[in-house]
Scaffold this motif. Sequence first.
Motif, PDB file in Angstrom:
ATOM      1  N   ALA A 149       1.041  -1.206  -0.045  1.00 46.87           N
ATOM      2  CA  ALA A 149       0.133  -0.047  -0.090  1.00 46.87           C
ATOM      3  C   ALA A 149       0.833   1.226  -0.060  1.00 46.87           C
ATOM      4  O   ALA A 149       0.237   2.393  -0.494  1.00 46.87           O
ATOM      5  N   ILE A 150       1.941   1.379   0.702  1.00 51.86           N
ATOM      6  CA  ILE A 150       2.944   2.415   0.568  1.00 51.86           C
ATOM      7  C   ILE A 150       3.421   2.940  -0.588  1.00 51.86           C
ATOM      8  O   ILE A 150       3.488   3.956  -1.023  1.00 51.86           O
ATOM      9  N   ALA A 151       3.455   1.679  -1.621  1.00 47.40           N
ATOM     10  CA  ALA A 151       3.735   1.910  -2.867  1.00 47.40           C
ATOM     11  C   ALA A 151       2.578   2.557  -3.846  1.00 47.40           C
ATOM     12  O   ALA A 151       2.726   3.376  -4.610  1.00 47.40           O
ATOM     13  N   VAL A 573      16.837   1.412  -2.643  1.00 47.62           N
ATOM     14  CA  VAL A 573      16.258   1.002  -1.326  1.00 47.62           C
ATOM     15  C   VAL A 573      15.007   0.524  -1.783  1.00 47.62           C
ATOM     16  O   VAL A 573      13.945   1.122  -2.195  1.00 47.62           O
ATOM     17  N   VAL A 574      14.770  -0.880  -1.400  1.00 47.86           N
ATOM     18  CA  VAL A 574      13.186  -1.604  -1.456  1.00 47.86           C
ATOM     19  C   VAL A 574      12.896  -1.726  -0.136  1.00 47.86           C
ATOM     20  O   VAL A 574      13.376  -2.443   0.692  1.00 47.86           O
ATOM     21  N   SER A 575      12.005  -1.112   0.686  1.00 46.49           N
ATOM     22  CA  SER A 575      11.619  -1.059   1.808  1.00 46.49           C
ATOM     23  C   SER A 575      10.273  -0.765   2.035  1.00 46.49           C
ATOM     24  O   SER A 575       9.431  -0.030   1.251  1.00 46.49           O
ATOM     25  N   GLY A 576       9.686  -0.903   3.210  1.00 44.02           N
ATOM     26  CA  GLY A 576       8.550  -0.717   3.670  1.00 44.02           C
ATOM     27  C   GLY A 576       8.205   0.743   4.376  1.00 44.02           C
ATOM     28  O   GLY A 576       7.234   1.135   4.752  1.00 44.02           O
ATOM     29  N   ARG A 577       9.291   1.268   4.724  1.00 40.77           N
ATOM     30  CA  ARG A 577       9.534   2.527   5.806  1.00 40.77           C
ATOM     31  C   ARG A 577      10.477   3.354   4.851  1.00 40.77           C
ATOM     32  O   ARG A 577      11.454   2.947   4.389  1.00 40.77           O
ATOM     33  N   PRO A 578      10.375   4.548   5.327  1.00 45.74           N
ATOM     34  CA  PRO A 578      11.610   5.501   4.706  1.00 45.74           C
ATOM     35  C   PRO A 578      12.871   5.276   5.644  1.00 45.74           C
ATOM     36  O   PRO A 578      12.547   5.280   7.016  1.00 45.74           O
ATOM     37  N   TYR A 579      13.870   5.075   5.298  1.00 48.26           N
ATOM     38  CA  TYR A 579      15.094   4.983   6.036  1.00 48.26           C
ATOM     39  C   TYR A 579      15.922   6.145   5.840  1.00 48.26           C
ATOM     40  O   TYR A 579      16.044   6.924   4.842  1.00 48.26           O
ATOM     41  N   ALA A 580      16.976   6.725   6.945  1.00 52.46           N
ATOM     42  CA  ALA A 580      17.511   7.714   6.870  1.00 52.46           C
ATOM     43  C   ALA A 580      18.787   7.358   5.928  1.00 52.46           C
ATOM     44  O   ALA A 580      19.372   6.743   6.175  1.00 52.46           O
ATOM     45  N   SER A 594      12.236   2.330  -3.774  1.00 50.15           N
ATOM     46  CA  SER A 594      10.989   1.337  -4.370  1.00 50.15           C
ATOM     47  C   SER A 594      10.356   0.825  -3.092  1.00 50.15           C
ATOM     48  O   SER A 594      11.012   0.222  -2.279  1.00 50.15           O
ATOM     49  N   PHE A 595       9.258   1.301  -3.055  1.00 51.37           N
ATOM     50  CA  PHE A 595       8.321   0.760  -1.713  1.00 51.37           C
ATOM     51  C   PHE A 595       7.821  -0.491  -2.100  1.00 51.37           C
ATOM     52  O   PHE A 595       6.617  -0.851  -2.578  1.00 51.37           O
ATOM     53  N   MET A 596       8.296  -1.501  -1.768  1.00 49.86           N
ATOM     54  CA  MET A 596       7.865  -3.007  -1.799  1.00 49.86           C
ATOM     55  C   MET A 596       6.941  -3.255  -3.320  1.00 49.86           C
ATOM     56  O   MET A 596       5.701  -3.323  -2.886  1.00 49.86           O
ATOM     57  N   PRO A 597       7.621  -3.171  -4.464  1.00 49.20           N
ATOM     58  CA  PRO A 597       6.882  -3.188  -5.670  1.00 49.20           C
ATOM     59  C   PRO A 597       5.985  -4.400  -5.936  1.00 49.20           C
ATOM     60  O   PRO A 597       5.706  -4.544  -7.306  1.00 49.20           O
ATOM     61  N   GLY A 598       6.110  -5.402  -5.377  1.00 44.17           N
ATOM     62  CA  GLY A 598       5.378  -6.499  -5.558  1.00 44.17           C
ATOM     63  C   GLY A 598       6.005  -7.634  -6.575  1.00 44.17           C
ATOM     64  O   GLY A 598       7.320  -7.445  -7.249  1.00 44.17           O
ATOM     65  N   GLU A 599       5.383  -8.660  -7.133  1.00 44.47           N
ATOM     66  CA  GLU A 599       5.812  -9.652  -7.944  1.00 44.47           C
ATOM     67  C   GLU A 599       6.606  -9.151  -9.240  1.00 44.47           C
ATOM     68  O   GLU A 599       7.391  -9.813  -9.591  1.00 44.47           O
ATOM     69  N   GLU A 600       6.098  -8.116  -9.924  1.00 42.96           N
ATOM     70  CA  GLU A 600       6.761  -7.467 -11.001  1.00 42.96           C
ATOM     71  C   GLU A 600       7.473  -6.426 -10.802  1.00 42.96           C
ATOM     72  O   GLU A 600       8.042  -5.505 -11.661  1.00 42.96           O
ATOM     73  N   GLY A 601       8.097  -6.401  -9.439  1.00 49.58           N
ATOM     74  CA  GLY A 601       8.792  -5.378  -9.033  1.00 49.58           C
ATOM     75  C   GLY A 601      10.304  -5.217  -9.810  1.00 49.58           C
ATOM     76  O   GLY A 601      10.956  -4.223  -9.893  1.00 49.58           O
ATOM     77  N   GLY A 602      10.770  -6.341  -9.931  1.00 50.60           N
ATOM     78  CA  GLY A 602      12.139  -6.331 -10.488  1.00 50.60           C
ATOM     79  C   GLY A 602      12.087  -6.127 -11.736  1.00 50.60           C
ATOM     80  O   GLY A 602      13.047  -5.038 -12.171  1.00 50.60           O
ATOM     81  N   ALA A 603      11.257  -6.217 -12.771  1.00 53.54           N
ATOM     82  CA  ALA A 603      11.466  -5.749 -14.265  1.00 53.54           C
ATOM     83  C   ALA A 603      11.126  -4.154 -13.997  1.00 53.54           C
ATOM     84  O   ALA A 603      11.681  -3.414 -14.849  1.00 53.54           O
TER      85      ALA A 603
END
Length: 818
Positions: A149-151, A573-580, A594-603
Amino acid sequence: MTALDGTSAAGRTLRSWQDPALPVAERVDALLAEMTLEEKIGQLGSRWPGNAVQAVQNGEPEGTANVAPMQDVFAASGSVPFEESIRHGLGHLTRVFGSAPVTAAEGAAEVVRLQTEVVRRSRLGIPALVHEECLTGFTTYGATVYPAAIAWGATFDPDLVERMAAAIGRDMRAVGVHQGLSPVLDVVRDYRWGRVEETMGEDPYLVSMLGAAYVRGLEGAGVIATLKHFAGYSASRAARNHGPVPMGRRELMDMILPTFETALVEGGARSVMNSYSDVDGVPAAADPWLLTDLLRDEWGFTGTVVSDYWAIPFLATTHQVAADTGEAGALALTAGVDVELPDTLGFGQHLAGRVRRGELPEALVDRAARRLLTQKVQLGLLDPDWTPEGSVAGAEAVDLDSPANRALARELAERSIVLLDAGTALPLLGEGRPEGRPEPRKVAVVGPCADDPRTFMGCYAFPNHVLPRHPGLGLGVAAPSLLDALRAELPGAELVHEPGCEVRGEDRSGFAAALRAAREADVCVAVVGDLAGMFGLGTSGEGCDAEDLRLPGAQEDLLIELAATGTPVVVVVVSGRPYALGRVSGTAAALVQSFMPGEEGGAAVAGVLSGRVQPGGKLPVQIPRGPGGQPGTYLQPPLGSNSHGISNLDPTPLFPFGHGTSYTTFAIDSLRIGAAEVPTDGEFTVSVRVRNTGGRAGEEVVQLYLHDVVAQVTRPVRQLTGFARVRLEPGASAVATFVVPADRTAFTGRDLRRVVEPGDIEVFVGASASDLPCRGRIRLTGPLRHVGAGRRLVTRVDVEPAPGSSATQQGVTDAGQS
C-alpha cells in the motif's frame, strides 16, 4: 436453502425473509422476528477453521508463525467442535483461503463444505459471510502479489488503485469470498512503526483519495470493503505495535479520522474494523463515542463494525478494562462492535444469560444482528436459489495470477518507483544517460535485496505471510528478482552478484567479496532495504517495529564501504518504511526508492535503472536525513519545523513529501487564483501551467498546498489540498485548475467543533511540499461556519491542454473525484 420443515424452496411458499421481491429492511425485520435470542447471537460470531498454528519447519520456536497477534495462545486454548459452534448459526467464516496453501479449486471446495455444514446444522439455514485479507492482493496461494500500500501512495494515482482493487475483488468474488479486510487508512505518524508499509502515506488527503478509490474498486466488484484500523493505531507511543496512543481529540479528528470519513462518503465502504489501540486511555473496541456517536450518528454509517482479530478478549487481557472475556464482549457490543473476528469468544452464548438477567439490553443484540443480516440479504445469501455450490461457480475458471493481473501489477510497480536523484549514473542506457558516461560493460549487483524477490512483497503477501511455514513450496507465483530482471534488461553487460550481507544481522563476512566485485565493475547497483515478516520475523511488517531509522543490520556500512571503492554506486532502497539516507546521499552516484513493488517489481526497477521506464513516483512519506530524533511527518505547525535559535535539532528531511524526479524536466508556473476573496461557504479556483521542458515524455504530479495564516489553533505550515498526475510530451504544456471548496480549509477548533474561519489562506503549487514555485493568497470572508457531515471533502482538478500546446497528451489522475 433448507426450509424449517426440511423441504426445498421449490414448489412452496417462501418465508417473507427469503423473498427477493420485498425490500431489504422488511426481509430483515421478518427474519429477526423469527429468530431466538441464541440465533441472533450466533450471527455476531465467527469461526476460523484453519487456526492451527504450526512450528516453522526451519527450527523456529512455537508461535513464530503467527499471522495474527497471539494466534498461538488462542489456538492452544482450544475451542468447541465446529459442529457445535454453528448450532445457532454463524456470522463469518475466517480465512478459508488465507490460512494454508490451497489452490483456488481446493479453497472453493472447502467453502462449499463449510457452508453446507453451517446451513444444514442450524435451524434457519443462514449461510455465513466469508472474509479474507486483500491488502497486497488476495492473500492466498498463487494469487497476484501487487505492490504494498505504501507503493500505491507513491503513485498519487487513484484511478490505478481503483482498477487494482476491482481486479482483486473480481478474483475473490469468483471463489465465494464476500468481504475483504482492506484498505488500511491509518495515516503515518512515526516512520518506525512496522506497519508503515500497509499505509498509503503520511498525508490525510492523499490517503483519503487513494483509500476511497480502493473501496470503489472492491465494492464495485461485489466485495465488502473493510476500513481499518478505526482509529489511531498508527500513532502509538514510540511506534510500538498495539502501543497506547497519546493523542488528543483534535489531532485525532484532523489527522486520523478524515481518511475513514472520506472512504465512507466517496467510496461507499460497508464495513469498518476497530483499532487495537487505546486513544487517551480508551480502547477503540470499547469506545461508544467513536463507534456509535461519531461513526453512526454523525457520519450516518449503516454497515457493520467488525472486530480486529481478538480485539474483544484483548479488552480483558491487554487493556484490562474488563474483568473477563464475557464482560469484554458486553463492553464491545454496547460500544458498537457488531461482529467478532476471527473466532467467537466475547460474543458467545453467554450474552444470552446477560440479556435474561437484565444486564444487557436485547436491543443491542438486535442492533448488531440487523446490520449483519442486512448485508447477507444484500449479497443474496438469503435468496431461495442460493446454494453453497452456486456461491463458488466461478472458481474452476479463475486464474488468480492472470496475465491481466500481472500487467496491472507491473503498471503499479512502475508508477510507484521514486527516482530520488538521478545523480551522475542514471539512466544506465540510452541517449538520456549522463553526459560522457558510456554504457556499462560490467555491473556489480550487490546487497541483500538484489536476488530475493520476497523483499518486493509486504507482510500480508502470501509468500511472506503464510509460506514461511511451508518452505518447500517456493513463492507460489513467478517473481523475478532484481538481479534476474537486470540480466534481461542489460543483455550487453556482464553482471556479477555478491550479497555482501543479510537484511538483518551484523555479519560482515561478505563485505570483501562485494567490495571486490564493485572495484572491478563500471558501475555498482547496491540493493538494500527490508524483508517483511510478522511479529519480529522481519524488518518491516506487523509487529516489526524499528528502534531507529538506520537501514537494518550492516547495510548502511556496506553502502559506505562500496562508495569508498571509487566505483559509481547506484543505491536502490526496497523497503516498507523510509530510512535515513543522510550518510549515503553524499557519496551515492544515484538514489532510487522502491516501496515493496510486488511480484513485478524486478522488471519495474530494472526498467527505471536502464531508462526504459520513465520514473514518475512521488514520496508519500519523507526521507529523513538522520536516523535519530525520529523526524515528524511534514504536517507540522511552525514550532514543528526547523526552529532556528530554539532547538539545535533540525527535522528538515533529506527529501520532502511529494518529491520525485524523472529523466525529463518540468516547469510549473503562471499561477492564477480565481478571486481575491470568497465567502466561507464558497469555493475558489487555482490554476497553473505545467510544461515538459525536457526531451522525453513524462508525468508530473502537480500538488496544491494551503496554509491558514492566522487560526484559533496551530495549523500545519503546509497541507496537501489537491493533486493531479499529468502526462506531457516533450515541449507540451497543460493547465491544471483546482476547484477548492472553502470546506477544504476546515479544522477542529478549540471547542472541538470543525470550523471554516474567515481570514487569509496562503496558496502554494509545485512538485513537492518543498518545491513550490507558485505562491499566492486568498481571503475567506463572512461568518465563521461550523461544518460536519455533508461538508465537501474533495478538491476537483481539471486538466486541459494549454493554449497553443497541441502536443499535450493527458494521462490525468484527478484528486480522487468520485
